[in-house]
Motif scaffolding. Structure first.
Motif, PDB file in Angstrom:
ATOM      1  N   GLN A  75       0.429  -1.413   0.194  1.00  0.00           N
ATOM      2  CA  GLN A  75      -0.027  -0.021   0.012  1.00  0.00           C
ATOM      3  C   GLN A  75       0.717   1.157  -0.370  1.00  0.00           C
ATOM      4  O   GLN A  75       0.926   2.322  -0.830  1.00  0.00           O
ATOM      5  N   GLN A 123       1.378   4.578  -2.632  1.00  0.00           N
ATOM      6  CA  GLN A 123       1.143   5.518  -2.479  1.00  0.00           C
ATOM      7  C   GLN A 123       2.985   6.395  -3.091  1.00  0.00           C
ATOM      8  O   GLN A 123       2.132   7.355  -3.571  1.00  0.00           O
ATOM      9  N   MET A 176      -6.278  -2.328  -6.902  1.00  0.00           N
ATOM     10  CA  MET A 176      -5.838  -2.149  -5.475  1.00  0.00           C
ATOM     11  C   MET A 176      -6.834  -3.341  -4.468  1.00  0.00           C
ATOM     12  O   MET A 176      -6.166  -2.578  -3.286  1.00  0.00           O
ATOM     13  N   LEU A 190      -6.799  -2.035  -0.041  1.00  0.00           N
ATOM     14  CA  LEU A 190      -7.918  -0.904  -0.014  1.00  0.00           C
ATOM     15  C   LEU A 190      -9.069  -0.732  -0.934  1.00  0.00           C
ATOM     16  O   LEU A 190      -9.294  -1.844  -1.588  1.00  0.00           O
ATOM     17  N   GLU A 235     -10.401   4.239  -0.290  1.00  0.00           N
ATOM     18  CA  GLU A 235      -9.081   4.399   0.401  1.00  0.00           C
ATOM     19  C   GLU A 235      -8.376   5.357  -1.260  1.00  0.00           C
ATOM     20  O   GLU A 235      -8.055   5.663  -1.110  1.00  0.00           O
ATOM     21  N   TYR A 242       5.371  -2.832  -4.640  1.00  0.00           N
ATOM     22  CA  TYR A 242       4.638  -2.746  -5.873  1.00  0.00           C
ATOM     23  C   TYR A 242       4.581  -2.575  -7.114  1.00  0.00           C
ATOM     24  O   TYR A 242       3.410  -3.802  -7.816  1.00  0.00           O
TER      25      TYR A 242
END
Length: 256
Positions: free
Chosen positions: A42, A46, A66, A71, A75, A214
């Motif tokens: 997560q 970001q 996601m 998430l 969010e 990610y």
């Protein structure tokens, strides 16, 4: 699809082309445990949206995927949805490719599959490369951007994470080439920090690990699920092999 893969490999020379020639800087090992850490994934998402998605797209990834890293739609909308209107949209950028080519000499490539495309059997995985690449930028006033990189010498991309890492210079020592004494080579000795960043060295390495996790996940969101299914399939085949072996033995025991 074949053309897409070919264009991806060619265009990624802008950000992560071949790491020098054969040999070159050794790649560091990416902390693979981050792939099963939802908080790390997560945080990596970001960082990707804030630092990468300004120029680099991920056209083969939708924001709502996601959900797989924990998430919710709310969010995503609140923290990540800056370049699109709906969570079902793909991760596109507004940067015009033609303008980018004029300004930067090459259009920033799509990063959806970048971690999968950078694997090198002699050096490591694509995640290892990216983890090394994002941590080995250094100041070089001879370059147009003012930056260079140990994993990708003469890189055209500036260091977008410099505010987090700070600035550093690379230290080289001149010595004779062992293969040709008439030539002088520059041996890398390490980095020297010239100005601090918002994060200390350990925290920056952790942040880069999250970002690379990610990028690795984005290349195949179902990877963890695929691996789990694969384990059960192998266990099933192992048990089936035992039954098949005993059934074969029972069938042929009276045959002479």
């Amino acid at each position: 699809m074949k053309k897409f893969f070919l264009s991806l490999l060619v265009s990624f020379g802008f950000i992560t082309g071949a790491a020098a020639s054969e040999g070159g800087y050794a790649w560091d090992k990416f902390p693979t445990e981050k792939m099963s850490d939802m908080a790390a994934l997560q945080h990596g998402a970001q960082l990707f949206v804030n630092y990468c998605l300004n120029c680099h797209s991920a056209n083969y990834m939708r924001y709502n995927r996601m959900h797989d890293i924990g998430l919710t739609d709310d969010e995503i909308k609140k923290n990540l949805l800056f370049a699109a209107d709906k969570v079902g949209d793909t991760m596109k950028v507004s940067l015009d490719p033609k303008r980018a080519k004029e300004w930067l000499a090459a259009a920033p490539p799509d990063l959806t599959l970048i971690a999968r495309s950078r694997a090198d059997i002699s050096k490591g995985s694509g995640a290892d490369y990216l983890y090394t690449y994002l941590r080995t930028f250094y100041r070089d006033d001879t370059k147009a951007t003012g930056w260079n990189n140990m994993a990708f010498p003469d890189v055209a991309m500036p260091h977008v994470l410099w505010e987090l890492q700070g600035q550093q210079v690379a230290k080289f020592v001149e010595e004779k080439d062992h293969h040709d004494p008439s030539k002088t080579i520059h041996r890398f000795e390490g980095f020297e920090k010239t100005s601090p960043g918002k994060l200390d060295e350990h925290a920056y390495d952790q942040a880069v690990g999250d970002l690379v996790a990610y990028l690795q996940w984005m290349g195949e969101p179902a990877q963890e699920h695929r691996v789990r299914i694969g384990v059960w399939v192998l266990l099933f085949l192992s048990v089936l092999t035992v039954f098949t072996w005993r059934l074969n033995a029972s069938y042929w025991k009276d045959v002479k």
